[in-house]
Design a protein around this motif. Structure first.
Motif, PDB file in Angstrom:
ATOM      1  N   PHE A   2      49.690  88.443  26.184  1.00 14.77           N
ATOM      2  CA  PHE A   2      48.414  88.181  25.539  1.00 14.77           C
ATOM      3  C   PHE A   2      47.376  89.199  25.984  1.00 14.77           C
ATOM      4  O   PHE A   2      46.649  89.777  25.168  1.00 14.77           O
ATOM      5  CB  PHE A   2      47.957  86.752  25.842  1.00 14.77           C
ATOM      6  CG  PHE A   2      46.555  86.430  25.397  1.00 14.77           C
ATOM      7  CD1 PHE A   2      46.181  86.562  24.069  1.00 14.77           C
ATOM      8  CD2 PHE A   2      45.606  85.988  26.302  1.00 14.77           C
ATOM      9  CE1 PHE A   2      44.884  86.257  23.651  1.00 14.77           C
ATOM     10  CE2 PHE A   2      44.314  85.677  25.903  1.00 14.77           C
ATOM     11  CZ  PHE A   2      43.955  85.819  24.576  1.00 14.77           C
ATOM     12  N   ARG A   3      47.299  89.420  27.279  1.00 12.24           N
ATOM     13  CA  ARG A   3      46.310  90.377  27.799  1.00 12.24           C
ATOM     14  C   ARG A   3      46.580  91.784  27.274  1.00 12.24           C
ATOM     15  O   ARG A   3      45.642  92.525  26.961  1.00 12.24           O
ATOM     16  CB  ARG A   3      46.301  90.355  29.324  1.00 12.24           C
ATOM     17  CG  ARG A   3      45.699  89.070  29.884  1.00 12.24           C
ATOM     18  CD  ARG A   3      45.670  89.062  31.417  1.00 12.24           C
ATOM     19  NE  ARG A   3      45.325  87.770  31.934  1.00 12.24           N
ATOM     20  CZ  ARG A   3      44.077  87.321  32.085  1.00 12.24           C
ATOM     21  NH1 ARG A   3      43.070  88.096  31.752  1.00 12.24           N
ATOM     22  NH2 ARG A   3      43.837  86.128  32.558  1.00 12.24           N
ATOM     23  N   GLU A   4      47.852  92.152  27.155  1.00 10.38           N
ATOM     24  CA  GLU A   4      48.195  93.467  26.596  1.00 10.38           C
ATOM     25  C   GLU A   4      47.762  93.565  25.136  1.00 10.38           C
ATOM     26  O   GLU A   4      47.268  94.612  24.700  1.00 10.38           O
ATOM     27  CB  GLU A   4      49.703  93.713  26.713  1.00 10.38           C
ATOM     28  CG  GLU A   4      50.182  93.894  28.129  1.00 10.38           C
ATOM     29  CD  GLU A   4      51.706  93.881  28.230  1.00 10.38           C
ATOM     30  OE1 GLU A   4      52.394  93.837  27.186  1.00 10.38           O
ATOM     31  OE2 GLU A   4      52.203  93.921  29.366  1.00 10.38           O
ATOM     32  N   LEU A   5      47.944  92.492  24.396  1.00  8.18           N
ATOM     33  CA  LEU A   5      47.535  92.455  23.000  1.00  8.18           C
ATOM     34  C   LEU A   5      46.013  92.622  22.880  1.00  8.18           C
ATOM     35  O   LEU A   5      45.523  93.403  22.058  1.00  8.18           O
ATOM     36  CB  LEU A   5      47.985  91.135  22.364  1.00  8.18           C
ATOM     37  CG  LEU A   5      47.895  90.999  20.860  1.00  8.18           C
ATOM     38  CD1 LEU A   5      48.702  92.066  20.152  1.00  8.18           C
ATOM     39  CD2 LEU A   5      48.403  89.619  20.451  1.00  8.18           C
ATOM     40  N   ILE A   6      45.279  91.932  23.720  1.00  8.69           N
ATOM     41  CA  ILE A   6      43.820  92.038  23.709  1.00  8.69           C
ATOM     42  C   ILE A   6      43.382  93.443  24.137  1.00  8.69           C
ATOM     43  O   ILE A   6      42.453  94.021  23.550  1.00  8.69           O
ATOM     44  CB  ILE A   6      43.166  90.949  24.597  1.00  8.69           C
ATOM     45  CG1 ILE A   6      43.443  89.555  24.020  1.00  8.69           C
ATOM     46  CG2 ILE A   6      41.669  91.188  24.758  1.00  8.69           C
ATOM     47  CD1 ILE A   6      42.902  89.324  22.620  1.00  8.69           C
ATOM     48  N   GLU A   7      44.055  94.030  25.122  1.00  7.72           N
ATOM     49  CA  GLU A   7      43.729  95.395  25.539  1.00  7.72           C
ATOM     50  C   GLU A   7      43.972  96.383  24.404  1.00  7.72           C
ATOM     51  O   GLU A   7      43.140  97.262  24.145  1.00  7.72           O
ATOM     52  CB  GLU A   7      44.561  95.791  26.766  1.00  7.72           C
ATOM     53  CG  GLU A   7      44.090  95.162  28.051  1.00  7.72           C
ATOM     54  CD  GLU A   7      45.000  95.510  29.230  1.00  7.72           C
ATOM     55  OE1 GLU A   7      45.682  96.562  29.184  1.00  7.72           O
ATOM     56  OE2 GLU A   7      45.010  94.725  30.196  1.00  7.72           O
ATOM     57  N   SER A   8      45.086  96.244  23.709  1.00 10.22           N
ATOM     58  CA  SER A   8      45.391  97.124  22.570  1.00 10.22           C
ATOM     59  C   SER A   8      44.366  96.952  21.462  1.00 10.22           C
ATOM     60  O   SER A   8      43.914  97.929  20.852  1.00 10.22           O
ATOM     61  CB  SER A   8      46.795  96.841  22.017  1.00 10.22           C
ATOM     62  OG  SER A   8      47.771  97.104  22.972  1.00 10.22           O
ATOM     63  N   PHE A   9      43.984  95.702  21.195  1.00 10.76           N
ATOM     64  CA  PHE A   9      42.983  95.428  20.177  1.00 10.76           C
ATOM     65  C   PHE A   9      41.635  96.008  20.591  1.00 10.76           C
ATOM     66  O   PHE A   9      40.914  96.585  19.772  1.00 10.76           O
ATOM     67  CB  PHE A   9      42.884  93.920  19.932  1.00 10.76           C
ATOM     68  CG  PHE A   9      41.900  93.546  18.867  1.00 10.76           C
ATOM     69  CD1 PHE A   9      42.084  93.953  17.554  1.00 10.76           C
ATOM     70  CD2 PHE A   9      40.790  92.782  19.174  1.00 10.76           C
ATOM     71  CE1 PHE A   9      41.166  93.612  16.565  1.00 10.76           C
ATOM     72  CE2 PHE A   9      39.868  92.425  18.194  1.00 10.76           C
ATOM     73  CZ  PHE A   9      40.050  92.847  16.886  1.00 10.76           C
ATOM     74  N   SER A  10      41.285  95.891  21.861  1.00 11.97           N
ATOM     75  CA  SER A  10      40.042  96.464  22.386  1.00 11.97           C
ATOM     76  C   SER A  10      39.976  97.962  22.123  1.00 11.97           C
ATOM     77  O   SER A  10      38.955  98.492  21.678  1.00 11.97           O
ATOM     78  CB  SER A  10      39.908  96.225  23.885  1.00 11.97           C
ATOM     79  OG  SER A  10      39.680  94.888  24.174  1.00 11.97           O
ATOM     80  N   LYS A  11      41.082  98.642  22.396  1.00  3.09           N
ATOM     81  CA  LYS A  11      41.135 100.090  22.167  1.00  3.09           C
ATOM     82  C   LYS A  11      40.989 100.397  20.678  1.00  3.09           C
ATOM     83  O   LYS A  11      40.294 101.346  20.302  1.00  3.09           O
ATOM     84  CB  LYS A  11      42.445 100.660  22.701  1.00  3.09           C
ATOM     85  CG  LYS A  11      42.511 100.688  24.210  1.00  3.09           C
ATOM     86  CD  LYS A  11      43.834 101.190  24.692  1.00  3.09           C
ATOM     87  CE  LYS A  11      43.922 101.050  26.204  1.00  3.09           C
ATOM     88  NZ  LYS A  11      45.277 101.309  26.694  1.00  3.09           N
ATOM     89  N   LYS A  12      41.619  99.606  19.844  1.00  8.46           N
ATOM     90  CA  LYS A  12      41.576  99.829  18.394  1.00  8.46           C
ATOM     91  C   LYS A  12      40.153  99.715  17.858  1.00  8.46           C
ATOM     92  O   LYS A  12      39.751 100.509  17.016  1.00  8.46           O
ATOM     93  CB  LYS A  12      42.497  98.834  17.686  1.00  8.46           C
ATOM     94  CG  LYS A  12      42.542  98.992  16.180  1.00  8.46           C
ATOM     95  CD  LYS A  12      43.527  98.013  15.558  1.00  8.46           C
ATOM     96  CE  LYS A  12      43.632  98.166  14.073  1.00  8.46           C
ATOM     97  NZ  LYS A  12      44.429  99.311  13.650  1.00  8.46           N
TER      98      LYS A  12
END
Length: 149
Positions: A2-12
């Protein structure tokens, strides 16, 4: 995951998002807030956002329309409408299995959720009960064409 998904979304999106200790991430979109909550036991993410406060009158037709929309998710985009007894507000909530989400699927699910949330916010803000009621509860909300969402 989940945290990785949020980090990727943050970058996007070019914005730093944080996941709190309870596994929730608040996201500001225009003038609303959408919360993304990890439900570890169910291995799901839950999107939820405030629709708004109910009007002081005409609740029967409004509540019937919301129940109709909840039935088989025909007007909620796969989510459910609920009522928070503490605040008196209505909320839209949708659970999505975490294992079905890569970044693109997450963005698509979030966009779908936000679109439905915005529609419900507008419907509630524009709701005006008719004198003597309507033939169908959803007529007061103009939901006749909306239920297919």
């Amino acid at each position: 995951e989940f945290r990785e998904l949020i980090e990727s979304f943050s970058k996007k999106i070019g914005e730093t998002l944080h996941v709190d200790d309870g596994g929730a991430c608040a996201l500001a979109i225009d003038d609303m807030e959408v919360t993304i909550q990890l439900v570890d036991e169910a291995r799901s993410l839950v999107f939820f956002g405030r629709i708004g406060a109910p009007p002081p009158q005409g609740l029967e037709a409004l509540l019937m329309a919301m129940l109709d929309a909840n039935h088989l998710f025909k007007g909620t985009g796969g989510g459910t409408i609920s009522h928070d007894a503490e605040t008196g507000d209505f909320y839209l909530c949708r659970a999505v299995p975490l294992d079905q989400l890569d970044l693109d699927a997450f963005v698509a699910q979030l966009e779908k959720f936000v679109n439905v949330l915005v529609l419900w916010q507008r419907l509630l803000a524009d709701y005006r009960p008719q004198e003597g009621g309507a033939d169908r509860p959803d007529d007061n909300l103009g939901l006749s064409g909306f239920m297919a969402v």
